[in-house]
Write a protein that holds these residues in place. Structure first.
Motif, PDB file in Angstrom:
ATOM      1  N   ASP A  48      22.669 -23.523   2.767  1.00  9.32           N
ATOM      2  CA  ASP A  48      22.678 -24.898   3.282  1.00  9.32           C
ATOM      3  C   ASP A  48      22.831 -25.941   2.183  1.00  9.32           C
ATOM      4  N   ASP A  56      26.871 -33.292   5.262  1.00  7.32           N
ATOM      5  CA  ASP A  56      26.419 -34.684   5.157  1.00  7.32           C
ATOM      6  C   ASP A  56      27.571 -35.654   5.405  1.00  7.32           C
ATOM      7  N   GLU A  59      28.163 -35.858   8.897  1.00  7.87           N
ATOM      8  CA  GLU A  59      26.985 -36.351   9.614  1.00  7.87           C
ATOM      9  C   GLU A  59      26.639 -35.437  10.799  1.00  7.87           C
ATOM     10  N   SER A  61      24.492 -32.944  13.142  1.00  9.66           N
ATOM     11  CA  SER A  61      23.104 -32.836  13.571  1.00  9.66           C
ATOM     12  C   SER A  61      22.978 -31.649  14.519  1.00  9.66           C
ATOM     13  N   GLU A  74      18.279 -26.558  11.334  1.00 14.12           N
ATOM     14  CA  GLU A  74      18.503 -27.815  12.026  1.00 14.12           C
ATOM     15  C   GLU A  74      18.981 -28.858  11.020  1.00 14.12           C
ATOM     16  N   LEU A  75      20.049 -29.541  11.364  1.00 13.99           N
ATOM     17  CA  LEU A  75      20.557 -30.620  10.531  1.00 13.99           C
ATOM     18  C   LEU A  75      20.241 -31.961  11.196  1.00 13.99           C
ATOM     19  N   PRO A  76      19.994 -33.014  10.420  1.00 15.56           N
ATOM     20  CA  PRO A  76      20.082 -33.085   8.953  1.00 15.56           C
ATOM     21  C   PRO A  76      18.812 -32.705   8.205  1.00 15.56           C
ATOM     22  N   SER A  77      17.767 -32.270   8.901  1.00 12.93           N
ATOM     23  CA  SER A  77      16.483 -32.002   8.245  1.00 12.93           C
ATOM     24  C   SER A  77      16.485 -30.716   7.431  1.00 12.93           C
ATOM     25  N   HIS A  78      17.406 -29.787   7.740  1.00  9.87           N
ATOM     26  CA  HIS A  78      17.452 -28.456   7.125  1.00  9.87           C
ATOM     27  C   HIS A  78      16.202 -27.632   7.445  1.00  9.87           C
ATOM     28  N   LYS A  79      15.529 -27.970   8.525  1.00 14.63           N
ATOM     29  CA  LYS A  79      14.372 -27.205   8.974  1.00 14.63           C
ATOM     30  C   LYS A  79      14.831 -25.873   9.548  1.00 14.63           C
TER      31      LYS A  79
END
Length: 251
Positions: A48, A56, A59, A61, A74-79
């Motif tokens: 990632d 990015d 954009e 998500s 999960e984007l954009p958090s990268h969780k």
């Protein structure tokens, strides 16, 4: 068919295969329009943090697939949504087999920064065992050698290095692009028939198999073009924009 999920490979599909490549303005605008109509996700062999400059810029998500199918983030958090790592004993088994070939090998315990030199260098599980810049013909022989190791999947990927070389991505057997797409479909609650996938190389075949409609870029090998539903213009002609216009916007 009204699609609900657009899956995009990165290298050779969205951008050139190098660490400084960025999506074109036309592509950014087109994907921006597509995002208002369906979920847009990447399915890439990149980790990632290596994909982040592209994701990015676009954009993106929602959930996307990284590490050749080893993780869904999960984007954009990268969780982390899901991941499946190769155990330390199994990584060392791989290292023992490939060691005599004197190749540059890496795992994600240090974000692929330091070459593995000995078995004791491997101290934590990894979503991928990565081998850099392997001669194309030698890579096929090495994959055959690796087939004796249970529980893993190995495939070639486009390399950022010059010459007739490929990279090798080795993941857990349950962490291919195909299996990860199946998980993503379940997460999003859509069907295979509602998935459109775009790629450019042999490692995208599992991605194509998991989608209802498959698209190869014009720069893909001829063998790949023969197995898909549609061949888009090449990367340098913004082939993904053509796909979005024909199969998403027009619908």
């Amino acid at each position: 068919m009204k699609y609900k999920l657009l899956l995009l490979d990165i290298d050779g599909t969205l951008v050139e295969s190098n660490d400084s490549a960025r999506p074109s303005k036309k592509l950014i605008e087109s994907i921006g329009e597509a995002k208002s109509l369906l979920q847009v996700s990447v399915v890439t062999g990149r980790a990632d943090f290596l994909a982040a400059p592209v994701t990015d810029d676009l954009e993106l998500s929602g959930p996307s697939i990284f590490d050749g199918g080893g993780s869904i983030l999960e984007l954009p958090s990268h969780k982390a949504v899901w991941s499946q790592k190769i155990s330390v004993p199994k990584l060392r088994e791989i290292m023992k087999l490939v060691g005599p070939f004197r190749l540059d090998c890496f795992i994600d315990q240090d974000k692929y920064k330091n070459k593995l030199k000995k078995l004791d260098d491997i101290i934590s599980p990894s979503v991928m065992f990565y081998i850099d810049s392997v001669d194309r013909k030698a890579a096929l022989s090495l994959i055959e050698e690796l087939s004796v190791i249970d529980g893993i999947a190995a495939h070639t990927a486009t390399s950022w290095s010059a010459g007739d070389v490929v990279d090798l991505h080795i993941t857990h057997e349950e962490s291919t692009k195909k299996s990860a797409v199946h998980r993503l479909i379940n997460i999003l609650g859509c069907s295979k028939e509602e998935v459109l996938a775009v790629g450019d190389y042999y490692n995208d075949v599992p991605l194509f198999e998991a989608a209802g409609f498959s698209v190869a870029m014009g720069n893909a090998p001829e063998e790949i073009k023969q197995i898909v539903d549609y061949v888009a213009p090449p990367l340098d002609e913004d082939g993904v924009v053509d796909v979005i216009n024909k199969f998403i916007i027009a619908k």
